[in-house]
Design a protein around this motif. Sequence first.
Motif, mmCIF file in Angstrom:
data_model
loop_
_atom_site.group_PDB
_atom_site.id
_atom_site.type_symbol
_atom_site.label_atom_id
_atom_site.label_comp_id
_atom_site.label_asym_id
_atom_site.label_seq_id
_atom_site.Cartn_x
_atom_site.Cartn_y
_atom_site.Cartn_z
ATOM 1 N N PHE A 86 40.439 3.928 -5.143
ATOM 2 C CA PHE A 86 41.848 3.554 -5.283
ATOM 3 C C PHE A 86 42.122 2.841 -6.608
ATOM 4 O O PHE A 86 43.234 2.932 -7.135
ATOM 5 C CB PHE A 86 42.325 2.763 -4.065
ATOM 6 C CG PHE A 86 42.500 3.657 -2.871
ATOM 7 C CD1 PHE A 86 43.585 4.530 -2.810
ATOM 8 C CD2 PHE A 86 41.573 3.702 -1.855
ATOM 9 C CE1 PHE A 86 43.743 5.402 -1.742
ATOM 10 C CE2 PHE A 86 41.721 4.565 -0.772
ATOM 11 C CZ PHE A 86 42.811 5.412 -0.712
ATOM 12 N N ASN A 115 50.683 11.993 -3.189
ATOM 13 C CA ASN A 115 51.273 11.981 -1.838
ATOM 14 C C ASN A 115 52.436 12.955 -1.736
ATOM 15 O O ASN A 115 52.538 13.725 -0.780
ATOM 16 C CB ASN A 115 51.842 10.585 -1.538
ATOM 17 C CG ASN A 115 50.899 9.766 -0.721
ATOM 18 O OD1 ASN A 115 49.857 10.256 -0.323
ATOM 19 N ND2 ASN A 115 51.264 8.531 -0.471
ATOM 20 N N VAL A 141 55.219 1.657 2.287
ATOM 21 C CA VAL A 141 55.669 1.137 3.585
ATOM 22 C C VAL A 141 56.545 -0.092 3.372
ATOM 23 O O VAL A 141 57.641 -0.211 3.949
ATOM 24 C CB VAL A 141 54.455 0.776 4.479
ATOM 25 C CG1 VAL A 141 54.919 0.122 5.775
ATOM 26 C CG2 VAL A 141 53.624 2.011 4.768
ATOM 27 N N LEU A 180 43.406 -4.338 -0.364
ATOM 28 C CA LEU A 180 42.077 -4.701 -0.873
ATOM 29 C C LEU A 180 42.008 -4.557 -2.393
ATOM 30 O O LEU A 180 41.217 -5.231 -3.051
ATOM 31 C CB LEU A 180 41.047 -3.766 -0.219
ATOM 32 C CG LEU A 180 39.578 -3.988 -0.501
ATOM 33 C CD1 LEU A 180 39.106 -5.295 0.138
ATOM 34 C CD2 LEU A 180 38.751 -2.828 0.049
ATOM 35 N N MET A 231 46.208 -1.180 -6.985
ATOM 36 C CA MET A 231 47.264 -0.568 -6.159
ATOM 37 C C MET A 231 48.450 -1.524 -6.067
ATOM 38 O O MET A 231 49.612 -1.115 -6.220
ATOM 39 C CB MET A 231 46.736 -0.240 -4.752
ATOM 40 C CG MET A 231 45.719 0.881 -4.696
ATOM 41 S SD MET A 231 46.377 2.515 -5.100
ATOM 42 C CE MET A 231 47.168 3.013 -3.577
ATOM 43 N N ALA A 279 41.772 -6.335 5.218
ATOM 44 C CA ALA A 279 42.375 -6.319 6.560
ATOM 45 C C ALA A 279 41.389 -6.710 7.652
ATOM 46 O O ALA A 279 41.785 -6.990 8.777
ATOM 47 C CB ALA A 279 42.958 -4.936 6.848
ATOM 48 N N GLN A 280 40.095 -6.731 7.313
ATOM 49 C CA GLN A 280 39.099 -7.165 8.307
ATOM 50 C C GLN A 280 39.024 -8.689 8.421
ATOM 51 O O GLN A 280 38.433 -9.212 9.353
ATOM 52 C CB GLN A 280 37.717 -6.628 7.930
ATOM 53 C CG GLN A 280 37.668 -5.110 7.936
ATOM 54 C CD GLN A 280 36.414 -4.593 7.259
ATOM 55 O OE1 GLN A 280 35.592 -3.947 7.884
ATOM 56 N NE2 GLN A 280 36.258 -4.882 5.972
ATOM 57 N N GLY A 328 45.579 3.162 6.283
ATOM 58 C CA GLY A 328 44.630 2.110 5.927
ATOM 59 C C GLY A 328 43.467 2.051 6.889
ATOM 60 O O GLY A 328 42.301 2.025 6.481
#
Length: 258
Positions: free
Chosen positions: A25, A36, A73, A91, A95, A120-121, A138
């Motif tokens: 990314f 996309n 989003v 992360l 981006m 996100a973890q 994700g």
Amino acid sequence: MSSIDTATGQEAPEELSKERVRSIFAQIARRYELFNAVSSFGAYRLWLARMAAQVPVDPQAQVLDLAGGAGDVTFTVARKVRPAHIHCTDLVDDMLNVARERYERGEASGVPVSFQVVDAQRIPFDSERFDAVTMAYGIRNIPDRDQALREALRVLKPGGTFVCLEFSTPRNPLWNGLYNFYLDHLIPFWGKVITGDRDGFVYLSQSIKAFPRQDAFADMMRAAGFERVEWQNCTGGIVAVHVGRRPHGTCAPQRAQG
Ligand SMILES: C[S@@+](CC[C@H](N)C(=O)[O-])C[C@H]1O[C@@H](n2cnc3c(N)ncnc32)[C@H](O)[C@@H]1O
């Protein structure tokens, strides 16, 4: 912790998948939106709108966008739902830099957005802080998905909503066959033409095929503690919007360590 290689679904150290997505990314950040649009024949906008429609409309709402990437989003939710504030997190800072530039150009239509690098973890926010948590494309890239789901639940207020858009499995065998052909042959082709990185898009195809079906992912959400879990297929199941709520009257799960 149960970490997997997100390309195969086999058990593997967390760093393997995490370093791979960081490298992919960071390299494709500036071409991601174009990829996309082209590779989905424009359908990604429709899928985003279906996702945003599941975020409860509340002008006081605090929203957390996980794996927010270039901000698709965040900006869709900002325009359609108009919450009080959105945290756009990812992360990979490259981006988020694209998202920051879009924000400067006014794509949030006046809704305040802040940006932060977040795995996100291990979400670095207090429990019970957000009314809605969103994540598009994700969870498939995350080596310990159970932990990420528990973290999403933890930071939601009781009654709060988790909305997760992800590639999925068409139920019609013919449509699924065509889709798999597209994944194997055309996704790497478009990836190479648009971003110069064929390998990153071979990974994309592998990770989509290794991701659990709609019902299995719904079970993972329930196991993490979500209730009233449901999903909607879009474009015959190429993607699915999963929704779950944090139950009222439960203690916040423990914050993830590490
Ligand atoms: C396919 S992009 C989706 C971006 C955005 N949500 C969208 O819909 O366009 C996947 C994103 O997940 C991010 N990501 C991967 N692993 C992550 C993790 N452990 N925590 C947070 N973000 C992660 C990547 O950096 C990338 O920006």
